[in-house]
Design a protein around this motif. Structure first.
Motif, PDB file in Angstrom:
ATOM      1  N   GLY A 141       0.810  -1.213   0.000  1.00 45.19           N
ATOM      2  CA  GLY A 141       0.000   0.000   0.000  1.00 45.19           C
ATOM      3  C   GLY A 141       0.845   1.265   0.000  1.00 45.19           C
ATOM      4  O   GLY A 141       2.020   1.266   0.404  1.00 45.19           O
ATOM      5  N   LEU A 142       0.233   2.372  -0.414  1.00 38.97           N
ATOM      6  CA  LEU A 142       0.926   3.642  -0.618  1.00 38.97           C
ATOM      7  C   LEU A 142       0.602   4.620   0.505  1.00 38.97           C
ATOM      8  O   LEU A 142      -0.570   4.855   0.809  1.00 38.97           O
ATOM      9  N   LEU A 143       1.639   5.186   1.113  1.00 39.11           N
ATOM     10  CA  LEU A 143       1.495   6.213   2.137  1.00 39.11           C
ATOM     11  C   LEU A 143       1.932   7.543   1.542  1.00 39.11           C
ATOM     12  O   LEU A 143       3.068   7.694   1.103  1.00 39.11           O
ATOM     13  N   SER A 144       1.018   8.527   1.527  1.00 45.85           N
ATOM     14  CA  SER A 144       1.271   9.834   0.922  1.00 45.85           C
ATOM     15  C   SER A 144       1.277  10.897   2.006  1.00 45.85           C
ATOM     16  O   SER A 144       0.268  11.113   2.684  1.00 45.85           O
ATOM     17  N   LEU A 145       2.428  11.570   2.181  1.00 46.24           N
ATOM     18  CA  LEU A 145       2.594  12.587   3.222  1.00 46.24           C
ATOM     19  C   LEU A 145       2.914  13.935   2.598  1.00 46.24           C
ATOM     20  O   LEU A 145       3.710  14.017   1.659  1.00 46.24           O
ATOM     21  N   LEU A 146       2.310  14.981   3.137  1.00 50.79           N
ATOM     22  CA  LEU A 146       2.665  16.342   2.743  1.00 50.79           C
ATOM     23  C   LEU A 146       3.127  17.066   3.997  1.00 50.79           C
ATOM     24  O   LEU A 146       2.367  17.189   4.970  1.00 50.79           O
ATOM     25  N   VAL A 147       4.394  17.527   3.987  1.00 47.46           N
ATOM     26  CA  VAL A 147       5.004  18.104   5.183  1.00 47.46           C
ATOM     27  C   VAL A 147       5.691  19.414   4.836  1.00 47.46           C
ATOM     28  O   VAL A 147       6.008  19.687   3.670  1.00 47.46           O
ATOM     29  N   ARG A 148       5.949  20.219   5.867  1.00 47.17           N
ATOM     30  CA  ARG A 148       6.764  21.419   5.702  1.00 47.17           C
ATOM     31  C   ARG A 148       8.209  20.996   5.489  1.00 47.17           C
ATOM     32  O   ARG A 148       8.716  20.109   6.181  1.00 47.17           O
ATOM     33  N   ASN A 149       8.886  21.621   4.538  1.00 43.78           N
ATOM     34  CA  ASN A 149      10.246  21.244   4.171  1.00 43.78           C
ATOM     35  C   ASN A 149      11.252  21.903   5.103  1.00 43.78           C
ATOM     36  O   ASN A 149      11.534  23.098   5.007  1.00 43.78           O
ATOM     37  N   GLY A 150      11.815  21.107   6.011  1.00 47.59           N
ATOM     38  CA  GLY A 150      12.758  21.637   6.981  1.00 47.59           C
ATOM     39  C   GLY A 150      14.089  22.049   6.397  1.00 47.59           C
ATOM     40  O   GLY A 150      14.855  22.777   7.041  1.00 47.59           O
ATOM     41  N   ASP A 151      14.397  21.606   5.176  1.00 50.80           N
ATOM     42  CA  ASP A 151      15.655  21.974   4.536  1.00 50.80           C
ATOM     43  C   ASP A 151      15.571  23.294   3.785  1.00 50.80           C
ATOM     44  O   ASP A 151      16.565  23.737   3.200  1.00 50.80           O
ATOM     45  N   ALA A 152      14.399  23.927   3.779  1.00 48.94           N
ATOM     46  CA  ALA A 152      14.232  25.152   2.996  1.00 48.94           C
ATOM     47  C   ALA A 152      13.517  26.252   3.776  1.00 48.94           C
ATOM     48  O   ALA A 152      12.877  27.117   3.198  1.00 48.94           O
ATOM     49  N   LEU A 153      13.657  26.231   5.094  1.00 48.47           N
ATOM     50  CA  LEU A 153      12.922  27.195   5.912  1.00 48.47           C
ATOM     51  C   LEU A 153      13.394  28.630   5.712  1.00 48.47           C
ATOM     52  O   LEU A 153      12.652  29.570   5.995  1.00 48.47           O
ATOM     53  N   ALA A 154      14.601  28.814   5.217  1.00 45.07           N
ATOM     54  CA  ALA A 154      15.096  30.176   4.995  1.00 45.07           C
ATOM     55  C   ALA A 154      14.582  30.786   3.694  1.00 45.07           C
ATOM     56  O   ALA A 154      14.724  31.997   3.485  1.00 45.07           O
ATOM     57  N   MET A 155      13.972  29.971   2.823  1.00 48.01           N
ATOM     58  CA  MET A 155      13.571  30.473   1.514  1.00 48.01           C
ATOM     59  C   MET A 155      12.467  31.529   1.602  1.00 48.01           C
ATOM     60  O   MET A 155      12.544  32.573   0.950  1.00 48.01           O
ATOM     61  N   ARG A 156      11.430  31.281   2.394  1.00 50.99           N
ATOM     62  CA  ARG A 156      10.310  32.235   2.448  1.00 50.99           C
ATOM     63  C   ARG A 156      10.768  33.594   2.994  1.00 50.99           C
ATOM     64  O   ARG A 156      10.529  34.618   2.338  1.00 50.99           O
ATOM     65  N   PRO A 157      11.424  33.639   4.169  1.00 50.70           N
ATOM     66  CA  PRO A 157      11.869  34.958   4.622  1.00 50.70           C
ATOM     67  C   PRO A 157      12.944  35.557   3.717  1.00 50.70           C
ATOM     68  O   PRO A 157      12.955  36.770   3.477  1.00 50.70           O
TER      69      PRO A 157
ATOM     70  N   ALA B 237       8.703  21.246  11.102  1.00 53.97           N
ATOM     71  CA  ALA B 237       9.160  21.014   9.734  1.00 53.97           C
ATOM     72  C   ALA B 237       9.930  19.700   9.710  1.00 53.97           C
ATOM     73  O   ALA B 237      10.527  19.297  10.708  1.00 53.97           O
ATOM     74  N   ASP B 238       9.893  19.015   8.575  1.00 54.69           N
ATOM     75  CA  ASP B 238      10.565  17.722   8.432  1.00 54.69           C
ATOM     76  C   ASP B 238      11.668  17.822   7.388  1.00 54.69           C
ATOM     77  O   ASP B 238      11.464  18.382   6.304  1.00 54.69           O
ATOM     78  N   ARG B 239      12.810  17.258   7.723  1.00 54.46           N
ATOM     79  CA  ARG B 239      13.919  17.172   6.768  1.00 54.46           C
ATOM     80  C   ARG B 239      13.852  15.832   6.040  1.00 54.46           C
ATOM     81  O   ARG B 239      13.551  14.800   6.650  1.00 54.46           O
ATOM     82  N   LEU B 240      14.120  15.860   4.758  1.00 53.95           N
ATOM     83  CA  LEU B 240      13.927  14.681   3.926  1.00 53.95           C
ATOM     84  C   LEU B 240      14.716  13.482   4.432  1.00 53.95           C
ATOM     85  O   LEU B 240      14.189  12.361   4.480  1.00 53.95           O
ATOM     86  N   ALA B 241      15.963  13.678   4.822  1.00 59.46           N
ATOM     87  CA  ALA B 241      16.792  12.548   5.266  1.00 59.46           C
ATOM     88  C   ALA B 241      16.198  11.897   6.512  1.00 59.46           C
ATOM     89  O   ALA B 241      16.147  10.670   6.623  1.00 59.46           O
ATOM     90  N   GLU B 242      15.730  12.713   7.456  1.00 56.67           N
ATOM     91  CA  GLU B 242      15.159  12.176   8.688  1.00 56.67           C
ATOM     92  C   GLU B 242      13.837  11.469   8.418  1.00 56.67           C
ATOM     93  O   GLU B 242      13.552  10.411   8.998  1.00 56.67           O
ATOM     94  N   LEU B 243      13.032  12.039   7.541  1.00 62.44           N
ATOM     95  CA  LEU B 243      11.751  11.416   7.212  1.00 62.44           C
ATOM     96  C   LEU B 243      11.971  10.102   6.463  1.00 62.44           C
ATOM     97  O   LEU B 243      11.228   9.130   6.664  1.00 62.44           O
ATOM     98  N   THR B 244      12.975  10.061   5.620  1.00 61.11           N
ATOM     99  CA  THR B 244      13.310   8.819   4.915  1.00 61.11           C
ATOM    100  C   THR B 244      13.669   7.716   5.901  1.00 61.11           C
ATOM    101  O   THR B 244      13.228   6.567   5.757  1.00 61.11           O
ATOM    102  N   ALA B 245      14.438   8.058   6.915  1.00 64.53           N
ATOM    103  CA  ALA B 245      14.811   7.072   7.927  1.00 64.53           C
ATOM    104  C   ALA B 245      13.592   6.612   8.725  1.00 64.53           C
ATOM    105  O   ALA B 245      13.451   5.424   9.037  1.00 64.53           O
ATOM    106  N   THR B 246      12.695   7.538   9.025  1.00 64.24           N
ATOM    107  CA  THR B 246      11.482   7.186   9.760  1.00 64.24           C
ATOM    108  C   THR B 246      10.612   6.233   8.952  1.00 64.24           C
ATOM    109  O   THR B 246      10.097   5.240   9.478  1.00 64.24           O
ATOM    110  N   LEU B 247      10.464   6.493   7.667  1.00 63.26           N
ATOM    111  CA  LEU B 247       9.657   5.620   6.815  1.00 63.26           C
ATOM    112  C   LEU B 247      10.251   4.219   6.744  1.00 63.26           C
ATOM    113  O   LEU B 247       9.519   3.222   6.774  1.00 63.26           O
ATOM    114  N   ALA B 248      11.554   4.136   6.661  1.00 65.11           N
ATOM    115  CA  ALA B 248      12.189   2.814   6.659  1.00 65.11           C
ATOM    116  C   ALA B 248      11.926   2.088   7.970  1.00 65.11           C
ATOM    117  O   ALA B 248      11.689   0.873   7.985  1.00 65.11           O
TER     118      ALA B 248
END
Length: 250
Positions: A134-150, A178-189
């Motif tokens: 089955g497929l798990l679809s997550l939409l999260v705030r990107n913790g690696d790009a928090l400086a972009m908006r300001p 916010a979630d960082r991709l590397a950490e979220l990848t480890a959590t999913l594994a």
């Protein structure tokens, strides 16, 4: 698209819909009716869209106002679509109360983890709801790009403080995770739903004010095409405001 509201919301919902459809069509035969759970469905935009596509959808939402809006939207749908949708009040941490493990082919959790106090526990519970493959679809705030908006808005002090931050402030002034991709990848594994694919959402339009409406249809389609391409292309997707992350249950 007019029903999605302003430009920022439209970009988010439309890009996530296209990306999700890509993942579904790559995993399931065309025409297969899937069992889908939308945990934290908001006003039901994705849930209703998937029901219109023929799937059986269960929507779970804790906020009474949003749940009421979803029910009102559902009431305006044809009977054949209404009978494929079940709406429940509750949050993502309560999936084990409502459903048996392995009950769904697809589980959505969009824009929820940023407000969660125990996101890992929620993710583990959502993964248990998935049938094998089955497929798990997550939409999260990107913790690696928090400086972009300001930074792109000229708020240099805010940009400097964002580099090491794990939180952000949303458009309503609420501090969110916010979630960082590397950490979220480890959590999913770790929850047996390893990363399958990921996309960026809102690379170019994150600083658009919430009250800005939709441009003419031809301009909107060009904008969406540019955002969609950026969301799947390096290095642009890494600086998107949001990450759409898809895992597959082993």
């Amino acid at each position: 698209m007019d029903g999605l509201g302003g430009l920022r919301a439209t970009v988010r919902q439309e890009l996530v819909a296209r990306q999700l459809d890509e993942q579904i069509t790559s995993r399931y035969p065309v025409g297969q009716r899937l069992r889908i759970l939308d945990a934290g469905m908001g006003q039901g935009t994705q849930a209703l869209r998937l029901a219109r596509a023929g799937h059986t959808v269960t929507g779970l939402e804790a906020d009474e106002a949003l749940l009421r809006a979803a029910r009102e939207a559902l009431a305006g749908e044809p009977a054949g679509i209404r009978e494929r949708v079940r709406l429940l009040q509750g949050d993502g941490s309560e999936t084990g109360v409502h459903f048996l493990p392995g009950s769904f082919d697809v589980v959505l959790c969009h824009g929820v983890l940023m407000y969660a106090e125990e996101p890992d526990a929620i993710l583990a519970g959502l993964a248990r709801m998935l049938a094998p493959g089955g497929l798990l679809s997550l939409l999260v705030r990107n913790g690696d790009a928090l400086a972009m908006r300001p930074g792109t808005g000229g708020d240099w002090r805010g940009a400097l403080s964002a580099y090491e931050s794990a939180t952000d402030v949303d458009r309503f002034g609420q501090r969110v995770r916010a979630d960082r991709l590397a950490e979220l990848t480890a959590t999913l594994a770790g929850i047996a739903a390893p990363l399958q694919a990921w996309y960026g959402v809102r690379v170019f339009t994150d600083n658009v004010p919430s009250e800005v409406g939709l441009p003419p249809a031809d301009e909107l389609e060009l904008l969406l095409a540019a955002e969609e391409q950026a969301g799947r292309t390096e290095p642009y997707r890494r600086v998107a405001a949001l990450l759409h992350v898809c895992g597959v249950r082993g």
